[in-house]
Motif scaffolding. Structure first.
Motif, PDB file in Angstrom:
ATOM      1  N   SER A 335       0.909  -1.031   0.207  1.00 50.75           N
ATOM      2  CA  SER A 335      -0.297   0.015  -0.066  1.00 50.75           C
ATOM      3  C   SER A 335       1.047   0.956   0.013  1.00 50.75           C
ATOM      4  O   SER A 335       0.158   2.497  -0.902  1.00 50.75           O
ATOM      5  CB  SER A 335      -0.651   0.445   0.924  1.00 50.75           C
TER       6      SER A 335
ATOM      7  N   ASN B  96      -4.948   1.040   9.537  1.00 58.19           N
ATOM      8  CA  ASN B  96      -4.714  -0.012   7.942  1.00 58.19           C
ATOM      9  C   ASN B  96      -4.932   0.638   6.711  1.00 58.19           C
ATOM     10  O   ASN B  96      -3.667  -0.198   6.310  1.00 58.19           O
ATOM     11  CB  ASN B  96      -6.035  -1.202   8.032  1.00 58.19           C
ATOM     12  N   TYR B  97      -5.216   1.062   6.324  1.00 60.42           N
ATOM     13  CA  TYR B  97      -6.241   1.685   5.280  1.00 60.42           C
ATOM     14  C   TYR B  97      -5.309   3.180   5.053  1.00 60.42           C
ATOM     15  O   TYR B  97      -6.066   3.930   3.869  1.00 60.42           O
ATOM     16  CB  TYR B  97      -7.550   1.938   4.901  1.00 60.42           C
ATOM     17  N   GLY B 100      -4.166   4.307   2.001  1.00 62.19           N
ATOM     18  CA  GLY B 100      -5.654   3.826   0.704  1.00 62.19           C
ATOM     19  C   GLY B 100      -6.274   5.230   1.253  1.00 62.19           C
ATOM     20  O   GLY B 100      -6.863   5.980  -0.581  1.00 62.19           O
ATOM     21  N   TRP B 101      -6.437   5.969   2.047  1.00 67.16           N
ATOM     22  CA  TRP B 101      -6.976   7.231   2.764  1.00 67.16           C
ATOM     23  C   TRP B 101      -5.780   8.275   1.188  1.00 67.16           C
ATOM     24  O   TRP B 101      -6.676   9.218   0.893  1.00 67.16           O
ATOM     25  CB  TRP B 101      -7.097   7.695   3.523  1.00 67.16           C
ATOM     26  N   ILE B 151     -12.624   0.595   1.155  1.00 63.94           N
ATOM     27  CA  ILE B 151     -12.493   0.677   2.651  1.00 63.94           C
ATOM     28  C   ILE B 151     -14.219   0.614   3.473  1.00 63.94           C
ATOM     29  O   ILE B 151     -14.040  -0.483   4.023  1.00 63.94           O
ATOM     30  CB  ILE B 151     -12.096   1.833   3.011  1.00 63.94           C
ATOM     31  N   SER B 158     -14.660  -8.416   6.175  1.00 66.08           N
ATOM     32  CA  SER B 158     -13.046  -8.455   5.570  1.00 66.08           C
ATOM     33  C   SER B 158     -12.394  -9.193   5.090  1.00 66.08           C
ATOM     34  O   SER B 158     -11.494  -9.378   5.020  1.00 66.08           O
ATOM     35  CB  SER B 158     -12.096  -7.667   6.863  1.00 66.08           C
ATOM     36  N   TRP B 161      -8.773 -10.780   5.608  1.00 62.01           N
ATOM     37  CA  TRP B 161      -7.915 -10.206   6.403  1.00 62.01           C
ATOM     38  C   TRP B 161      -7.733 -10.303   7.629  1.00 62.01           C
ATOM     39  O   TRP B 161      -6.580 -10.043   7.754  1.00 62.01           O
ATOM     40  CB  TRP B 161      -8.287  -8.778   6.123  1.00 62.01           C
ATOM     41  N   PHE B 167      -3.695  -5.271   3.289  1.00 56.91           N
ATOM     42  CA  PHE B 167      -4.313  -4.515   2.437  1.00 56.91           C
ATOM     43  C   PHE B 167      -5.158  -4.853   1.763  1.00 56.91           C
ATOM     44  O   PHE B 167      -5.958  -4.412   2.216  1.00 56.91           O
ATOM     45  CB  PHE B 167      -3.319  -3.638   2.293  1.00 56.91           C
ATOM     46  N   PHE B 171      -8.910  -5.869   1.136  1.00 56.49           N
ATOM     47  CA  PHE B 171      -9.698  -4.157   0.475  1.00 56.49           C
ATOM     48  C   PHE B 171     -10.472  -5.229  -0.471  1.00 56.49           C
ATOM     49  O   PHE B 171     -11.668  -4.671  -0.675  1.00 56.49           O
ATOM     50  CB  PHE B 171      -8.563  -3.147  -0.026  1.00 56.49           C
TER      51      PHE B 171
END
Lengths: 404, 436
Positions: A335, B96-97, B100-101, B151, B158, B161, B167, B171
């Motif tokens: 990521s 975790n994300y 991503g954000w 997300i 999930s 995960w 990740f 996702f």
């Protein structure tokens, strides 16, 4: 519960997906960009009302431009605020969340205050010419006051965060707890002013840029632009000088044990600030020439100051042995790579968009793209499509592997 | 465990739901409208119909002001209200994300700069360049959906995960594709409803008829495809969540989805047949109906997530329910059962850390705030009001409540009670005290 232990317990057990120094650097960089546009917003919002009330040909014209600029500035400020908001929650989660919960009603209030302020800004910009006699100023004035109030909320959240030793006292009264979230618990005037005063200095620089940007446009009056540039340079210098005074006030109000005046980050920030002041003094004679290096220098100063602010936060939190550099790591290369690649790609695309805006604004009629600009545009679209293909491809591979 | 925020009669969770619901209107518009815009603009240039540009200008101004003023702010508002409703939940997601954000943020910048430039350069740059900006904005905007759906879907299901901690395993989970495609097709329906509303403000009757007819076709196609994909989405749901649709989701919401889609299809058909017969007020009502349908779907999605806030990991009340070994995270139930919630949670007054005869009710309330207030209010009336529940269940003796608390985890949508036996007794004493 001992405070250091409490802070450890509050940290997210997931850990963080990359090295904390990277999150910190991104947080400081994006915060510096964010606060610069917050400054532009506050300053242009104030000056657009001031000019509207003052009247006269120059001020009225400038006021109209600034009212429009405010609408763009807020959008960009919000846009750039998202990133530091995200990164602060990665490395300073215990502090950010505790501080937010203690003033939760204000956190929600912030959103509505901003919505109202933004809407009023649009009303002031779009409808102001429909009424004569300055009656519409009230929309601009309320908008500015609300922007200031949202600044106070953010300041309080950021300052409460630094004082975990007081959290329990703010939350509990004997055996009772206050779950209303309706109080702001901490406010420090010089710290607050140090975020607000630059609004007027930065708006001065904004005016210098305005004079520089439109200087080749035949439909802009030379005398008007010259006046804008001079006004801007003067404002920028005076308020940078005031900012220096406020800065020292803040410095001397810090806990003596920090000896912050010897901190290298502070010294670099202060040196940049003094250099900027000297630069702006010289800029008075030809503001247009100094506009572009001026905004770059000002940003560099803000960036240095933002790092100093971060160093100060580390001082405050170091009292409880909290350091982001001890955060549990769960490195996730996938990521991280996704973000970095997207970020670089994004810069190329954003660069294209801004170039079109820049070039089209400089000509009075229709702007026709050059072949190289056309190529840049095509590459931008292609990059977006490639991104989707790569990510979707990855998703399909993973889905097939996991579920088929 | 952070301090608690109580909102009288509502709960912080409902503040979040209201904010998120409001956000749907501008955000879905922002992702979808530009596709319609670019389509119309291309047609205007290809067929040399400059009169269509009047619509483009109006539609993009709606987008600029509505989506990017109220939409951006309410989007940040969701984040803020999620923070004060469930700080550990949002923290778990962010830890975790975050990348991503951050990736979505890059597209968000492209989107916002895109709309400003698209609006302000219409007629001021050559046609090809303007269309390019439109395309960049359209694709960039949709990409934000590609990311945020990952997300959102992760919270509901999930995937692999919990085993891998990876990740992308979280996702691209089992409901990712069905949700992405469903939302993508539905967004064209949303764009269409807004476009028809904007078209009612256009003076040129030909343009108005053309836009309304075109939009109605987009609307019908989007809704029909979206409904088919909705059925697929239901199939991809994990069994436990699908079962909760029967157990938990009120009939009103289910009816809301069916009725609103039906009404909208009829509306679009009517618009196609009599494009000039539609005026502003009915067009806005149609958007309201659409909103009702989306609201019902999103509410159900949030309900069937229970007892988790993050599927297979964290309960709605912010207590970590399951190990995630790959990330070195342990469930908290065991340690809380040994140590007690009053010692585990940092924000507890010193006088309530130890239970004695005199503070039973106060301690019980403290525990209720920590473990129950995410979903229940303690006022007489309001969201799943605890006094009403206690009365309905007829609890008069603390012992009976203790037994009930013991079996709490047996309900498919309730997190188990965690804490020591003495704490359970104190909580029971408090709950009984509400039955007066």
């Amino acid at each position: 519960m001992e405070i250091g232990t409490m802070l450890k317990a509050l940290q997210d057990p997931m850990g963080i997906p990359f090295y904390p120094v990277v999150f910190q650097a991104l947080m400081v960089l994006t915060f510096a960009l964010h606060i610069m546009f917050v400054n532009f917003t506050l300053g242009t919002s104030f000056l657009s009302v001031y000019g509207y009330l003052k009247g006269g040909e120059n001020w009225t014209r400038l006021s109209r431009s600034l009212a429009r600029a405010t609408t763009v500035n807020i959008s960009v400020a919000m846009l750039l605020g998202v990133a530091p908001l995200l990164f602060v929650q990665v490395v300073y989660d215990p502090f950010w969340y505790a501080s937010n919960m203690l003033s939760a009603a204000w956190v929600i209030g912030f959103i509505f205050i901003m919505m109202l302020a933004y809407s009023l800004t649009y009303v002031f910009y779009l409808k102001r010419d429909h009424k004569t006699g300055g009656g519409f100023a009230i929309f601009g004035i309320i908008a500015f006051a609300l922007f200031l109030l949202s600044g106070i909320i953010m300041h309080a959240l950021g300052y409460q965060l630094l004082q975990p030793e007081k959290w329990l006292n703010w939350y509990t009264k004997g055996n009772f707890i206050d779950t209303s979230g309706t109080s702001l618990h901490a406010f420090q005037l010089p710290r607050f002013l140090h975020f607000i005063i630059p609004s007027f200095a930065m708006t001065g620089i904004f005016l210098m840029l305005y004079a520089w940007y439109f200087k080749n446009r035949a439909d802009f009056d030379k005398g008007y632009l010259e006046w804008v540039g001079k006004t801007g340079a003067k404002m920028a210098f005076i308020f940078t000088a005031i900012q220096a005074v406020v800065g020292f006030w803040w410095l001397f109000s810090l806990p003596a044990g920090f000896s912050f005046f010897t901190n290298p980050f502070f010294l670099i920030g202060a040196a940049l600030g003094i250099a900027l002041l000297v630069f702006l003094y010289n800029a008075q004679k030809d503001p247009v020439k100094y506009a572009v290096p001026g905004v770059l220098g000002a940003f560099l100063t803000i960036f240095g100051m933002s790092y100093a602010r971060e160093a100060l936060r580390m001082k405050y939190l170091g009292r409880f042995d909290y350091s982001i550099f001890n955060y549990k790591l769960n490195i996730d290369w996938g990521s991280t790579a996704l973000f970095l690649a997207t970020f670089v790609m994004g810069l190329a695309i954003i660069g294209y968009l801004l170039s079109v805006a820049y070039k089209s604004g400089r000509v009075a009629g229709e702007y026709v793209s050059t072949p190289s600009m056309n190529k840049w545009g095509k590459i931008s679209i292609a990059l977006l499509l490639i991104w989707i293909v790569v990510v979707a491809g990855l998703g399909i591979v993973i889905s097939v592997r996991n579920y088929l | 465990m952070y301090p608690i925020w109580e909102v009288p009669n509502l709960s912080a969770g409902i503040v979040l739901a209201l904010m998120a619901t409001f956000h749907i209107l501008p955000s879905h518009l922002s992702v979808s409208a530009i596709w319609f815009n670019v389509y119309v603009e291309t047609k205007a240039y290809r067929e040399n119909r400059p009169e269509l540009l009047e619509f483009i200008k109006k539609y993009s101004l709606l987008l600029l002001v509505f989506s990017y003023v109220l939409g951006s702010l309410s989007g940040i508002g969701i984040w803020y209200s999620a923070t004060v409703a469930n700080p550990r939940g949002i923290s778990g997601l962010i830890h975790n994300y975050v990348w991503g954000w951050a990736t979505e943020w890059v597209f968000f910048i492209i989107e916002v700069i895109g709309i400003f430039i698209y609006y302000y350069t219409l007629g001021k740059v050559d046609k090809k360049t303007h269309l390019k900006i439109g395309w960049i904005f359209a694709i960039g905007s949709w990409t934000t959906m590609v990311i945020i759906v990952g997300i959102l879907a992760f919270m509901l299901s999930s995937g692999k995960w919990p085993e891998t901690g990876n990740f992308f395993d979280g996702f691209f989970n089992q409901t990712y594709w069905s949700q992405l495609l469903m939302r993508t097709t539905l967004m064209f329906g949303i764009a269409a409803a807004y476009a028809i509303a904007v078209a009612t403000r256009i003076k040129n009757a030909d343009v108005r008829a053309f836009i309304t007819k075109t939009a109605s076709r987009w609307g019908i196609a989007g809704l029909i495809l979206g409904s088919i994909l909705f059925l697929w989405y239901l199939k991809t749901l994990p069994d436990a969540n699908r079962m909760l649709i029967t157990v938990l989701a009120p009939q009103g919401l289910k009816t809301g989805i069916i009725v609103s889609s039906g009404v909208l299809v009829l509306y679009f058909i009517y618009a196609n047949v009599k494009p000039l017969g539609i005026r502003l007020v009915p067009a806005i009502l149609a958007i309201a109906v659409l909103f009702g349908g989306i609201w019902s779907t999103e509410r159900i999605r949030e309900m069937i997530r229970k007892p988790y806030i993050i599927s297979q990991y964290m309960y709605s009340n912010q207590i970590i329910g399951k190990d995630v070994i790959a990330k070195g995270v342990s469930a908290e139930a065991k340690i809380i059962n040994e140590k007690g919630i009053l010692k585990f949670a940092p924000f507890v007054p010193d006088g309530l850390r130890e239970i004695n005869e005199g503070n039973q009710v106060q301690v019980g309330k403290m525990i209720a705030l920590i473990e129950c207030s995410s979903c229940h209010v303690f006022d007489e009336k309001g969201l799943r009001a605890m006094p009403q529940m206690v009365k309905r269940l007829g609890f008069k003796e603390a012992e009976a409540v203790e037994g009930f608390l013991d079996g709490l985890g047996g309900y498919p949508y309730m997190p188990p009670f965690v804490g020591t036996a003495a704490e359970r007794k104190a909580l029971a004493t408090y709950l009984v005290s509400l039955n007066k």
